[in-house]
Enzyme design. Structure first.
Site, PDB file in Angstrom:
ATOM      1  N   LYS A 197       0.832  -1.204   0.000  1.00  0.00           N
ATOM      2  CA  LYS A 197       0.000   0.000   0.000  1.00  0.00           C
ATOM      3  C   LYS A 197       0.873   1.264   0.000  1.00  0.00           C
ATOM      4  O   LYS A 197       0.626   2.212  -0.757  1.00  0.00           O
ATOM      5  CB  LYS A 197      -0.920  -0.039   1.226  1.00  0.00           C
ATOM      6  CG  LYS A 197      -1.566   1.254   1.601  1.00  0.00           C
ATOM      7  CD  LYS A 197      -2.788   1.558   0.764  1.00  0.00           C
ATOM      8  CE  LYS A 197      -3.227   2.979   0.986  1.00  0.00           C
ATOM      9  NZ  LYS A 197      -4.625   3.185   1.088  1.00  0.00           N
ATOM     10  N   CYS A 251      -3.640  10.585   1.242  1.00  0.00           N
ATOM     11  CA  CYS A 251      -2.777   9.405   1.062  1.00  0.00           C
ATOM     12  C   CYS A 251      -1.429   9.743   0.444  1.00  0.00           C
ATOM     13  O   CYS A 251      -0.387   9.495   1.035  1.00  0.00           O
ATOM     14  CB  CYS A 251      -3.483   8.401   0.166  1.00  0.00           C
ATOM     15  SG  CYS A 251      -5.123   8.054   0.758  1.00  0.00           S
TER      16      CYS A 251
HETATM   17  N1  SAJ Z   1      -2.093  14.440  -9.034  1.00  0.00           N
HETATM   18  C1  SAJ Z   1      -1.207  15.164  -9.799  1.00  0.00           C
HETATM   19  N2  SAJ Z   1      -0.752  14.614 -10.955  1.00  0.00           N
HETATM   20  C2  SAJ Z   1      -1.141  13.371 -11.365  1.00  0.00           C
HETATM   21  C3  SAJ Z   1      -2.039  12.637 -10.578  1.00  0.00           C
HETATM   22  C4  SAJ Z   1      -2.507  13.181  -9.409  1.00  0.00           C
HETATM   23  O1  SAJ Z   1      -0.828  16.287  -9.454  1.00  0.00           O
HETATM   24  O2  SAJ Z   1      -0.677  12.945 -12.419  1.00  0.00           O
HETATM   25  C5  SAJ Z   1      -2.590  14.991  -7.767  1.00  0.00           C
HETATM   26  C6  SAJ Z   1      -4.100  15.149  -7.727  1.00  0.00           C
HETATM   27  O3  SAJ Z   1      -4.518  16.348  -8.277  1.00  0.00           O
HETATM   28  C7  SAJ Z   1      -4.355  15.069  -6.220  1.00  0.00           C
HETATM   29  C8  SAJ Z   1      -3.296  14.099  -5.725  1.00  0.00           C
HETATM   30  O4  SAJ Z   1      -2.307  14.060  -6.735  1.00  0.00           O
HETATM   31  O5  SAJ Z   1      -4.149  16.323  -5.612  1.00  0.00           O
HETATM   32  C9  SAJ Z   1      -3.744  12.695  -5.428  1.00  0.00           C
HETATM   33  O6  SAJ Z   1      -4.764  12.260  -6.293  1.00  0.00           O
HETATM   34  P1  SAJ Z   1      -4.907  10.786  -6.852  1.00  0.00           P
HETATM   35  O7  SAJ Z   1      -6.150  10.778  -7.659  1.00  0.00           O
HETATM   36  O8  SAJ Z   1      -3.688  10.365  -7.560  1.00  0.00           O
HETATM   37  O9  SAJ Z   1      -4.993   9.858  -5.582  1.00  0.00           O
HETATM   38  P2  SAJ Z   1      -5.889   9.851  -4.208  1.00  0.00           P
HETATM   39  O10 SAJ Z   1      -5.069  10.433  -3.095  1.00  0.00           O
HETATM   40  O11 SAJ Z   1      -7.239  10.411  -4.411  1.00  0.00           O
HETATM   41  O12 SAJ Z   1      -6.002   8.264  -3.934  1.00  0.00           O
HETATM   42  C10 SAJ Z   1      -4.831   7.477  -3.815  1.00  0.00           C
HETATM   43  C11 SAJ Z   1      -4.945   6.269  -4.746  1.00  0.00           C
HETATM   44  N3  SAJ Z   1      -3.659   5.610  -4.860  1.00  0.00           N
HETATM   45  C12 SAJ Z   1      -3.116   5.283  -6.042  1.00  0.00           C
HETATM   46  O13 SAJ Z   1      -3.611   5.576  -7.104  1.00  0.00           O
HETATM   47  C13 SAJ Z   1      -1.829   4.531  -5.995  1.00  0.00           C
HETATM   48  C14 SAJ Z   1      -6.010   5.317  -4.231  1.00  0.00           C
HETATM   49  O14 SAJ Z   1      -6.033   4.135  -4.994  1.00  0.00           O
HETATM   50  C15 SAJ Z   1      -5.717   4.955  -2.780  1.00  0.00           C
HETATM   51  O15 SAJ Z   1      -6.736   4.153  -2.248  1.00  0.00           O
HETATM   52  C16 SAJ Z   1      -5.662   6.210  -1.974  1.00  0.00           C
HETATM   53  O16 SAJ Z   1      -4.644   7.068  -2.508  1.00  0.00           O
HETATM   54  C17 SAJ Z   1      -5.335   5.799  -0.542  1.00  0.00           C
HETATM   55  O17 SAJ Z   1      -6.269   5.678   0.293  1.00  0.00           O
HETATM   56  O18 SAJ Z   1      -4.185   5.507  -0.284  1.00  0.00           O
END
Ligand code: SAJ
Length: 404
Positions: A197, A251
């Site tokens: 994780k 996360c």
């Molecule tokens: N972000 C960027 N660039 C990207 C992708 C995301 O700047 O290319 C930013 C987003 O805008 C946001 C942040 O990162 O601010 C996180 O967003 P996210 O959609 O990537 O992830 P979370 O935090 O909503 O959810 C993550 C997920 N983990 C992964 O994809 C590995 C989810 O599957 C997990 O369950 C969750 O964390 C968790 O609970 O750990």
């Protein structure tokens, strides 16, 4: 395992309880927050998630109840928050969940921890506590891996990792998850499950940091980072992430610290710091542009988007807050985000209609349809998410569009 008690009725615990109930288990949802419990008893949800109202209605017809008094069950699922504290997962809520369980625990019950924790927390901190109860127990760590905005789909469709302390713990936990997970379930030990994780979220943090570094370099060198990433990603083995104003959510900016605290995670630490510094970078870039456009302290600036990512009402750890703190020292800010209802924000139309400049921080879909020619008061826009299109959104307008 017929009766399951889910402890912590938040973003993960509540959907988990509802899915387990729909799958046929007798479920008790326990939370220490009486307000949450009363809302659920009255049929009211307190956060938005696609499909949740429907699932809630379906589950209400089944054997599910909500309480702030712990009840004995065959299995306990702990889904409480584990905030980061000096690089470690703060286990205080996990420990208080264990204390509640202890008061009703019977020989041979199963405890499942879904909350995100450090790789060594089960073995070094959680399991030793349960051992002291001197009762036979089964234990698994099954880290939740569902993304806000698609929580229900991902809880059902994502592959699942079960880290049981022994074969029997793995088997009885698998039997529960098999009832509502349609994808593969993998069995391992608790340390490996927790490490997976943290690795998943570290992978995201490091790759987002790389994209952010490319954005900073693009500004120096003079190329369009968004176009360049799109083109580079045409390579069959390249998947560059998207740059942005920083990383929010509960996360990705948090869990990788559980590796950094182990002492050797240099790349992870640098990535977290780089992502964190984007708030500053974006604010400074905006201030430089504002100087060029002769904005003053009296100028009104609109902040488009406050949620940490697109199309959700979740603002946990949002980078927007840091940017607002910095920019509010220089301009009069009008903040808009139609997903965030509890804050006293202005409407999108008010924000656009009254501002001299705009900074777009969240890529909500609705912003893709803005027709800027109807807002001649605006001088320039800084789009930090590559949402706006010069030909589409700025047709027949003299407003200058800048990108991160
Ligand atoms: N972000 C960027 N660039 C990207 C992708 C995301 O700047 O290319 C930013 C987003 O805008 C946001 C942040 O990162 O601010 C996180 O967003 P996210 O959609 O990537 O992830 P979370 O935090 O909503 O959810 C993550 C997920 N983990 C992964 O994809 C590995 C989810 O599957 C997990 O369950 C969750 O964390 C968790 O609970 O750990």
């Amino acid at each position: 395992m017929n009766k399951i008690c889910v402890i912590g009725l938040g973003y993960i615990g509540l959907p988990t309880a509802l899915l387990m109930s729909k799958a046929g288990f007798e479920v008790v949802g326990f939370d220490t927050d009486i307000k949450k419990v009363n809302n659920l008893i009255q049929g009211k949800l307190y956060f938005n998630e696609p499909g949740l109202p429907k699932l809630f209605r379906q589950a209400s017809k089944k054997k599910i109840s909500f309480t702030n008094k712990i009840e004995n069950a065959d299995a306990y699922v702990i889904a409480v928050p584990t905030p980061q504290s000096e690089g470690y997962a703060d286990l205080k809520y996990v420990f208080s969940a264990l204390e509640s369980i202890r008061s009703v625990f019977s020989e041979g019950n199963l405890i499942i921890v879904e909350s995100t924790i450090g790789p060594r927390d089960c073995v070094e901190k959680i399991i030793p506590k349960i051992r002291k109860w001197n009762k036979k127990f089964y234990f698994s760590h099954c880290p939740e891996r569902a993304i806000p905005g698609k929580t229900l789909n991902e809880m059902v469709q994502n592959e699942r990792i079960i880290g049981g302390i022994d074969k029997k713990s793995q088997a009885i936990t698998e039997k529960i998850y098999q009832k509502f997970v349609t994808s593969n379930i993998h069995l391992t030990d608790p340390t490996t499950a927790a490490a997976c994780k943290v690795m998943e979220n570290t992978y995201r943090a490091v790759n987002i940091a790389l994209a952010n570094e490319f954005a900073i370099l693009a500004n120096r060198i003079g190329f369009n980072v968004w176009d360049a990433i799109e083109l580079a990603n045409k390579h069959p083995r390249v998947n560059i992430h998207q740059p942005g104003p920083g990383v929010g959510g509960h996360c990705i900016p948090i869990d990788p610290w559980f590796f950094v605290s182990e002492g050797r995670a240099i790349l992870t630490k640098t990535s977290l710091e780089l992502n964190e510094s984007m708030k500053n970078y974006v604010s400074q870039k905006f201030i430089t542009l504002a100087r060029k456009h002769h904005l003053t302290k009296k100028s009104k600036v609109a902040i488009l988007g406050y949620a940490y990512k697109k199309n959700i009402d979740d603002a946990r750890e949002t980078p927007a807050q840091g940017i607002i703190n910095l920019l509010s020292k220089h301009f009069r800010l009008l903040i808009t985000d139609e997903y965030i209802l509890e804050k006293d924000f202005v409407s999108l139309d008010q924000a656009l209609g009254q501002s001299q400049a705009i900074i777009l921080l969240t890529d909500h879909d609705q912003y893709k349809a803005i027709d800027f020619k109807t807002y001649p008061n605006i001088e320039f826009v800084l789009d930090t998410r590559n949402v706006l299109n010069l030909n589409k959104n700025f047709k027949d307008s003299a407003i200058v569009l800048y990108k991160l």
